[in-house]
Design a protein around this motif. Structure first.
Motif, PDB file in Angstrom:
ATOM      1  N   VAL A 104       0.839  -1.194   0.000  1.00  0.00           N
ATOM      2  CA  VAL A 104       0.000   0.000   0.000  1.00  0.00           C
ATOM      3  C   VAL A 104       0.869   1.236   0.000  1.00  0.00           C
ATOM      4  N   ASN A 105       0.582   2.142  -0.919  1.00  0.00           N
ATOM      5  CA  ASN A 105       1.203   3.455  -0.980  1.00  0.00           C
ATOM      6  C   ASN A 105       0.312   4.409  -0.188  1.00  0.00           C
ATOM      7  N   ARG A 106       0.836   4.988   0.888  1.00  0.00           N
ATOM      8  CA  ARG A 106      -0.012   5.711   1.825  1.00  0.00           C
ATOM      9  C   ARG A 106       0.300   7.200   1.858  1.00  0.00           C
ATOM     10  N   THR A 107      -0.737   7.981   2.103  1.00  0.00           N
ATOM     11  CA  THR A 107      -0.591   9.394   2.423  1.00  0.00           C
ATOM     12  C   THR A 107      -1.432   9.672   3.655  1.00  0.00           C
ATOM     13  N   ASP A 108      -0.830  10.284   4.681  1.00  0.00           N
ATOM     14  CA  ASP A 108      -1.507  10.555   5.942  1.00  0.00           C
ATOM     15  C   ASP A 108      -1.572  12.054   6.156  1.00  0.00           C
ATOM     16  N   ASN A 109      -2.793  12.579   6.220  1.00  0.00           N
ATOM     17  CA  ASN A 109      -2.992  14.006   6.328  1.00  0.00           C
ATOM     18  C   ASN A 109      -3.787  14.325   7.581  1.00  0.00           C
ATOM     19  N   VAL A 110      -4.074  15.607   7.799  1.00  0.00           N
ATOM     20  CA  VAL A 110      -4.728  16.020   9.031  1.00  0.00           C
ATOM     21  C   VAL A 110      -6.188  15.574   9.086  1.00  0.00           C
ATOM     22  N   ARG A 111      -6.899  15.550   7.945  1.00  0.00           N
ATOM     23  CA  ARG A 111      -8.303  15.163   7.934  1.00  0.00           C
ATOM     24  C   ARG A 111      -8.620  14.080   6.918  1.00  0.00           C
ATOM     25  N   ASP A 112      -7.645  13.620   6.192  1.00  0.00           N
ATOM     26  CA  ASP A 112      -7.924  12.531   5.259  1.00  0.00           C
ATOM     27  C   ASP A 112      -6.697  11.629   5.140  1.00  0.00           C
ATOM     28  N   ARG A 113      -6.973  10.368   4.889  1.00  0.00           N
ATOM     29  CA  ARG A 113      -5.926   9.364   4.735  1.00  0.00           C
ATOM     30  C   ARG A 113      -6.286   8.526   3.526  1.00  0.00           C
ATOM     31  N   TRP A 114      -5.338   8.410   2.588  1.00  0.00           N
ATOM     32  CA  TRP A 114      -5.647   7.577   1.430  1.00  0.00           C
ATOM     33  C   TRP A 114      -4.594   6.516   1.225  1.00  0.00           C
ATOM     34  N   ARG A 115      -5.072   5.398   0.670  1.00  0.00           N
ATOM     35  CA  ARG A 115      -4.229   4.238   0.416  1.00  0.00           C
ATOM     36  C   ARG A 115      -4.355   3.874  -1.066  1.00  0.00           C
ATOM     37  N   TYR A 116      -3.217   3.668  -1.690  1.00  0.00           N
ATOM     38  CA  TYR A 116      -3.187   3.454  -3.138  1.00  0.00           C
ATOM     39  C   TYR A 116      -2.551   2.104  -3.432  1.00  0.00           C
ATOM     40  N   GLU A 117      -3.190   1.325  -4.305  1.00  0.00           N
ATOM     41  CA  GLU A 117      -2.671   0.033  -4.745  1.00  0.00           C
ATOM     42  C   GLU A 117      -2.820  -0.073  -6.257  1.00  0.00           C
ATOM     43  N   ASP A 118      -1.921  -0.796  -6.888  1.00  0.00           N
ATOM     44  CA  ASP A 118      -2.042  -1.006  -8.327  1.00  0.00           C
ATOM     45  C   ASP A 118      -1.611  -2.427  -8.689  1.00  0.00           C
ATOM     46  N   ASP A 119      -1.845  -2.798  -9.955  1.00  0.00           N
ATOM     47  CA  ASP A 119      -1.604  -4.154 -10.420  1.00  0.00           C
ATOM     48  C   ASP A 119      -0.276  -4.256 -11.161  1.00  0.00           C
ATOM     49  N   ILE A 120      -0.033  -5.421 -11.740  1.00  0.00           N
ATOM     50  CA  ILE A 120       1.177  -5.665 -12.524  1.00  0.00           C
ATOM     51  C   ILE A 120       1.193  -4.757 -13.752  1.00  0.00           C
ATOM     52  N   LYS A 121       2.346  -4.199 -14.045  1.00  0.00           N
ATOM     53  CA  LYS A 121       2.533  -3.357 -15.225  1.00  0.00           C
ATOM     54  C   LYS A 121       3.433  -4.082 -16.220  1.00  0.00           C
ATOM     55  N   MET A 122       3.102  -3.990 -17.516  1.00  0.00           N
ATOM     56  CA  MET A 122       3.931  -4.601 -18.547  1.00  0.00           C
ATOM     57  C   MET A 122       4.120  -3.620 -19.698  1.00  0.00           C
ATOM     58  N   THR A 123       5.361  -3.466 -20.122  1.00  0.00           N
ATOM     59  CA  THR A 123       5.704  -2.649 -21.281  1.00  0.00           C
ATOM     60  C   THR A 123       6.535  -3.493 -22.242  1.00  0.00           C
ATOM     61  N   ALA A 124       6.557  -3.101 -23.509  1.00  0.00           N
ATOM     62  CA  ALA A 124       7.339  -3.814 -24.523  1.00  0.00           C
ATOM     63  C   ALA A 124       7.829  -2.821 -25.560  1.00  0.00           C
ATOM     64  N   PHE A 125       8.848  -3.229 -26.308  1.00  0.00           N
ATOM     65  CA  PHE A 125       9.386  -2.355 -27.351  1.00  0.00           C
ATOM     66  C   PHE A 125       9.891  -3.196 -28.517  1.00  0.00           C
ATOM     67  N   LEU A 126       9.977  -2.544 -29.674  1.00  0.00           N
ATOM     68  CA  LEU A 126      10.573  -3.121 -30.880  1.00  0.00           C
ATOM     69  C   LEU A 126      11.263  -1.989 -31.617  1.00  0.00           C
ATOM     70  N   GLU A 127      12.552  -2.155 -31.921  1.00  0.00           N
ATOM     71  CA  GLU A 127      13.266  -1.114 -32.652  1.00  0.00           C
ATOM     72  C   GLU A 127      14.129  -1.724 -33.745  1.00  0.00           C
ATOM     73  N   LYS A 128      14.249  -0.974 -34.839  1.00  0.00           N
ATOM     74  CA  LYS A 128      14.983  -1.458 -36.007  1.00  0.00           C
ATOM     75  C   LYS A 128      15.747  -0.290 -36.603  1.00  0.00           C
ATOM     76  N   ARG A 129      17.041  -0.523 -36.882  1.00  0.00           N
ATOM     77  CA  ARG A 129      17.836   0.500 -37.546  1.00  0.00           C
ATOM     78  C   ARG A 129      17.587   0.447 -39.043  1.00  0.00           C
ATOM     79  N   VAL A 130      17.249   1.584 -39.612  1.00  0.00           N
ATOM     80  CA  VAL A 130      16.963   1.677 -41.046  1.00  0.00           C
ATOM     81  C   VAL A 130      17.722   2.868 -41.619  1.00  0.00           C
ATOM     82  N   PHE A 131      18.017   2.812 -42.875  1.00  0.00           N
ATOM     83  CA  PHE A 131      18.656   3.933 -43.583  1.00  0.00           C
ATOM     84  C   PHE A 131      19.903   4.427 -42.858  1.00  0.00           C
ATOM     85  N   GLY A 132      20.800   3.516 -42.555  1.00  0.00           N
ATOM     86  CA  GLY A 132      22.070   3.915 -41.953  1.00  0.00           C
ATOM     87  C   GLY A 132      21.957   4.184 -40.473  1.00  0.00           C
ATOM     88  N   CYS A 133      21.912   5.475 -40.102  1.00  0.00           N
ATOM     89  CA  CYS A 133      21.936   5.853 -38.689  1.00  0.00           C
ATOM     90  C   CYS A 133      20.538   6.089 -38.110  1.00  0.00           C
TER      91      CYS A 133
END
Length: 288
Positions: free
Chosen positions: A231-260
């Motif tokens: 839990v990612n928490r923030t504790d304040n004077v009149r409010d308290r919040w808790r933050y949760e998240d799921d699995i994150k996935m990223t991907a990439f594909l790169e190709k060199r073309v036309f020399g540089c």
């Protein structure tokens, strides 16, 4: 300093000086800061491919100038007050690490244990708000908060990281990386006086990544999966919040073309990646 064929020590002393001037409709202030930042780094070669390291260092965190001024939070429909009296956090960091490199540059395994003792820790704390001469009491509903130096904090944990070439299946240009970190923290809540975790620290972080550089055709691709558990928490004077998240996935594909020239495609949020925030509101000061 070389203390032998397998042992070395590095010592350093840095000095940091800064000047902060603040001018506005309600403030005209100038402050100077100075910090000494010593560092000691001890290394011992257990074998030609294994090394043990010990490090102690004092660090100083830079201030976030957005914390100095008031900002209206449209999501929560409230004002986040600023604090012009912030001073930088300074930390004594201690670290023990072990690194082992596989033969023929086929990978590396690393273990790290760490401890951070933090002074002048910055988190939400009470501030004085005086509106129309009315005292900032709970009865007048004027007690507020902002980023403040709330005292001491401690962060400690351990991490294991590995990187492995896939030569064992005949693909030496492909690499798998993985890491897992388990940590805990403690500070004193400035509103209630109770011990709790630090602001926005997760108990467990893990990640797995894959990258393949295809020889001969200048093509690379890969993906990363990571999860911040807890839990990612923030504790304040009149409010308290808790933050949760799921699995994150990223991907990439790169190709060199036309020399540089390189063309790259990136994909983010490839999983559902939901996030949840639970916000608890108190009629009066949470300490009550």
């Amino acid at each position: 300093w070389k203390l032998g064929n397998r042992t070395s020590v590095e010592l350093a002393l840095n000095a940091e000086f800064s000047s902060l001037t603040q001018q506005g409709s309600e403030i005209d202030n100038s402050r100077n800061f100075s910090f000494l930042k010593p560092r000691a780094d001890f290394r011992f070669d257990i074998t030609p491919s294994s090394q043990l390291r010990l490090k102690a260092e004092r660090t100083v965190k830079q201030l976030n100038f957005a914390d100095f001024v008031a900002i209206f939070d449209f999501q929560d429909d409230e004002v986040d007050f600023g604090n012009p009296n912030l001073t930088p956090e300074n930390t004594w960091e201690y670290e023990l690490s072990y690194e082992h490199r596989l033969a023929d540059d086929n990978g590396v395994l690393e273990f790290r244990a760490f401890l951070k003792n933090i002074d002048d820790h910055i988190d939400k704390g009470p501030i004085d708000i005086d509106r129309d001469g009315v005292a900032d009491t709970d009865e007048a509903e004027l007690l507020s908060s902002a980023q403040a130096n709330i005292g001491e904090a401690q962060l400690y944990g351990a991490e294991v990281k590995s990187s492995l070439r896939m030569s064992w299946i005949g693909v030496p240009d492909a690499v798998i990386k993985a890491s897992v970190m388990i940590q805990d923290s403690e500070t004193t809540d400035p509103f209630t006086g109770e011990k709790r975790e630090m602001f926005r620290t997760r108990r467990t972080n893990w990640s797995v990544g894959f990258r393949h550089d295809v020889s001969g055709i200048a093509l690379s691709y890969g993906l990363d999966i990571k999860r911040l558990v807890g839990v990612n928490r923030t504790d304040n004077v009149r409010d308290r919040w808790r933050y949760e998240d799921d699995i994150k996935m990223t991907a990439f594909l790169e190709k060199r073309v036309f020399g540089c020239m390189t063309v790259r495609f990136d994909g983010a949020r490839l999983l559902e990646d939901k996030a949840r925030r639970t916000r608890t509101l108190y009629i009066t000061n949470v300490a009550d």
